[in-house]
Design an enzyme around this catalytic site. Structure first.
Site, short mmCIF file in Angstrom:
data_model
loop_
_atom_site.label_atom_id
_atom_site.label_comp_id
_atom_site.label_asym_id
_atom_site.label_seq_id
_atom_site.Cartn_x
_atom_site.Cartn_y
_atom_site.Cartn_z
N CYS A 42 43.38 35.77 33.41
CA CYS A 42 43.42 36.61 34.62
C CYS A 42 42.46 36.05 35.68
O CYS A 42 42.40 36.55 36.80
CB CYS A 42 43.03 38.03 34.30
SG CYS A 42 44.06 38.78 33.05
N ASP A 44 39.14 36.06 35.52
CA ASP A 44 37.82 36.71 35.54
C ASP A 44 37.34 37.00 34.13
O ASP A 44 38.06 37.64 33.37
CB ASP A 44 37.88 38.09 36.25
CG ASP A 44 38.26 38.00 37.70
OD1 ASP A 44 37.46 37.48 38.48
OD2 ASP A 44 39.36 38.46 38.04
N CYS A 68 35.89 34.62 40.64
CA CYS A 68 35.79 34.30 42.06
C CYS A 68 34.43 34.72 42.61
O CYS A 68 33.61 35.32 41.91
CB CYS A 68 36.90 35.02 42.82
SG CYS A 68 36.77 36.80 42.72
N CYS A 111 37.28 43.30 40.83
CA CYS A 111 36.01 42.68 40.43
C CYS A 111 34.95 43.75 40.18
O CYS A 111 34.14 43.65 39.26
CB CYS A 111 35.50 41.72 41.51
SG CYS A 111 36.63 40.36 41.82
#
Lengths: 144, 413
Positions: A42, A44, A68, A111
């Site tokens: 994914c 992350d 990211c 996130c």
């Protein structure tokens, strides 16, 4: 993607990067709880480690993050916020607060969700290791 | 000499206009502004002469005759005209006959400007085979041959891939198509102007290319349409004044066409020298990076590839943060058309590059003015950034501890 200054600042100078030992060492340590959330495919993965003192206060926190700029900034901010808090207090942190503090763009909300999950997973891991009652969390996240 | 930052290493997305091209174009904005369709006065005649000259320059670059060049707005339009126009012209069975209208062969890692017209045709009653590329990314004539059917009417396979730079077996695929009387189209956007092209030798029937990938202006391109053996016919997709022999109506973009012509002329002169030089620089970039970092992978066939383009995957770091870290270098993770999405590259996925590696891939594409200094700066910056992000990466720690990441049960969101 154009990021806000707070994301860039955390990304360039991430706080509390590191671990309290290798994966196998950490498993043996009762004073450390680990949260590992996300998945490589994914894009992350967050790892949050908390070191808890005798009175149930988070005396130190470390993170590592594959992800990211927003994911790195969210986890960096999370470590800052939970340090010095009791487990119950740290549990109260919501992803929306992270979104607000970093001005995360809508496509990066996940996130902040990941950071909240990492905090909860680390606390849960600590409690399990120490035979403390664990809470079942309702995963209710704001999506926008 | 001091470096000008940021450094542009994204020439596969677009190239700057060569100043010689701009100079050739300028008079056609102001003084020579005529419409080549105006047959009654000298303004029109001079514009027509300019277009004719450009048509010859473009034809010469690809070994075609000037009558075989149709000017368009760029490769996307050329692809649409070629694919939809040929499918409609050569359909085997009409709509409503209960049979497929015809069979088309393409590949999964084509550009969207080929895939999407093919998908539209599939909805309109054509059968489309999307070939799965092998790990090295190269589509061979054998793969095309095994997909062919009695009702195959069109094969559309790009010459060189825009994300990984691999070169498909074009002359062989073209020969195969000619043996079977199947029309062969190639999207040569990344190829023409960089590599020697001869539509006769290479057995191409239809070929798309763009000005702005070869140091010409944006908004202009061409479709090569073969005139003999076989004479290819197309159903036009833009109707109107009947310009471009009825293939593409609309007042000609004279300035753009003049620019494309000049760019073609320069490319013909300089492509060999540019290609040799850029191959050296690209190898230097790949070598320095792979020697200084572990767990890297150069994607696609190591030999059959464009000289100026490379695509490298970096294990255990995420692509977007890597681009953020290399902020003085303009490059691409995936192609420019898909990098706004959070999905890993569909091109890399179709090659079987794992998602976690596909998330961390950078495309470097070099150009006419790329210098050795810039390459050294870029390599150093990438190495520094990957190392920094790996210090942050829990996955790299696990890798060093010998933990198999594929054995971990990840919590998927």
């Amino acid at each position: 993607m154009a990021y806000g200054p707070k994301i860039i600042e955390h990304y360039e100078n991430p706080r509390n990067v590191g671990t309290f030992g290798t994966q196998s060492e950490i498993k043996q340590r009762k004073d450390v709880g680990v949260g590992l959330v996300g998945a490589p495919e994914c894009g992350d993965v967050m790892q949050l480690q908390i070191k808890v003192d005798q009175r149930g206060r988070i005396e130190d926190a470390k993170f590592k993050c594959f992800g990211c700029g927003s994911a790195i900034a969210s986890s960096s901010l999370a470590t800052e916020w939970i340090k010095g808090k009791t487990l119950d207090e740290a549990e109260e942190i919501r992803n929306t607060q992270i979104v607000e503090e970093l001005s995360l763009p809508p496509v990066k909300i996940h996130c902040s969700v990941l950071a909240e999950d990492a905090i909860k997973a680390a606390i849960e891991d600590y409690r399990k290791k120490n035979g403390l009652p664990t809470h079942d969390h309702d995963h209710e996240h704001a999506s926008a | 000499m001091s470096l000008n930052l940021p450094i542009y290493l994204d020439h596969a997305a677009t190239t700057p206009c060569d100043p010689r091209v701009v100079e050739a174009m300028l008079p056609y904005f102001t003084k020579e502004f005529g419409n080549p369709g105006s047959r009654n006065h000298s303004f029109g005649w001079r514009a027509e002469e300019a277009v004719d000259r450009a048509r010859e320059q473009v034809a010469r670059l690809i070994g075609a005759s000037d009558k075989e060049i149709v000017f368009t707005s760029g490769s996307t339009e050329s692809n649409n005209l070629a694919i939809k126009g040929a499918a409609e012209m050569y359909e085997k069975h009409p709509v409503g006959s209960g049979k497929p209208r015809g069979h088309i062969i393409t590949a999964l890692h084509e550009h969207k400007a080929v895939l999407d017209p093919c998908k539209r045709l599939a909805k309109q009653g054509f059968d489309v085979t999307f070939l799965e590329p092998p790990r090295d990314g190269v589509i061979t004539a054998e793969m095309v041959r095994s997909a062919m059917r009695d009702d195959t009417i069109l094969v559309t396979i790009m010459w060189a891939n825009n994300e990984i730079g691999t070169i498909n077996e074009i002359p062989r695929i073209g020969t195969l198509c000619h043996e079977r009387d199947v029309i062969f189209h190639t999207d040569a956007t990344q190829w023409v102007g960089k590599m020697p092209t001869n539509v006769e030798r290479d057995s191409v029937d239809l070929m798309s290319f763009s000005g702005h990938k070869m140091y010409g202006p944006k908004g202009v391109g061409a479709l090569y349409v073969r005139r003999r053996k076989p004479r290819v016919r197309l159903v036009s997709q833009v109707d109107g004044g009947g310009q471009e022999r009825g293939f593409r109506s609309g007042t000609l973009n004279v300035t753009g066409i003049v620019g494309l012509g000049k760019a073609a002329e320069i490319a013909m002169e300089e492509m060999d020298r540019d290609g040799q030089r850029l191959l050296g620089l690209r190898r230097r970039l790949e070598q320095v990076i792979t020697q200084n970092l572990d767990v890297t992978q150069i994607n696609g066939n190591p030999e059959k590839r464009l000289p100026h383009l490379t695509n490298i995957s970096f294990g255990f770091v995420e692509g977007e943060s890597l681009m953020m870290a290399c902020k003085d270098i303009a490059m691409s993770s995936g192609s420019a058309c898909t990098s706004a999405s959070l999905e890993p590259s569909y091109v890399l996925k179709s090659l079987g590059v794992g998602d976690e590696l596909a998330h961390s891939s950078l495309r470097f594409s070099l150009g006419r003015w790329t210098t050795e200094e810039e390459i050294d700066f870029a390599a150093a910056s990438v190495i520094r950034s990957v190392k920094k992000l790996r210090e942050l990466s829990p996955l790299y720690d696990m890798h060093k501890e010998g933990i198999d990441l594929s054995k971990i049960e990840w919590a998927h969101h």
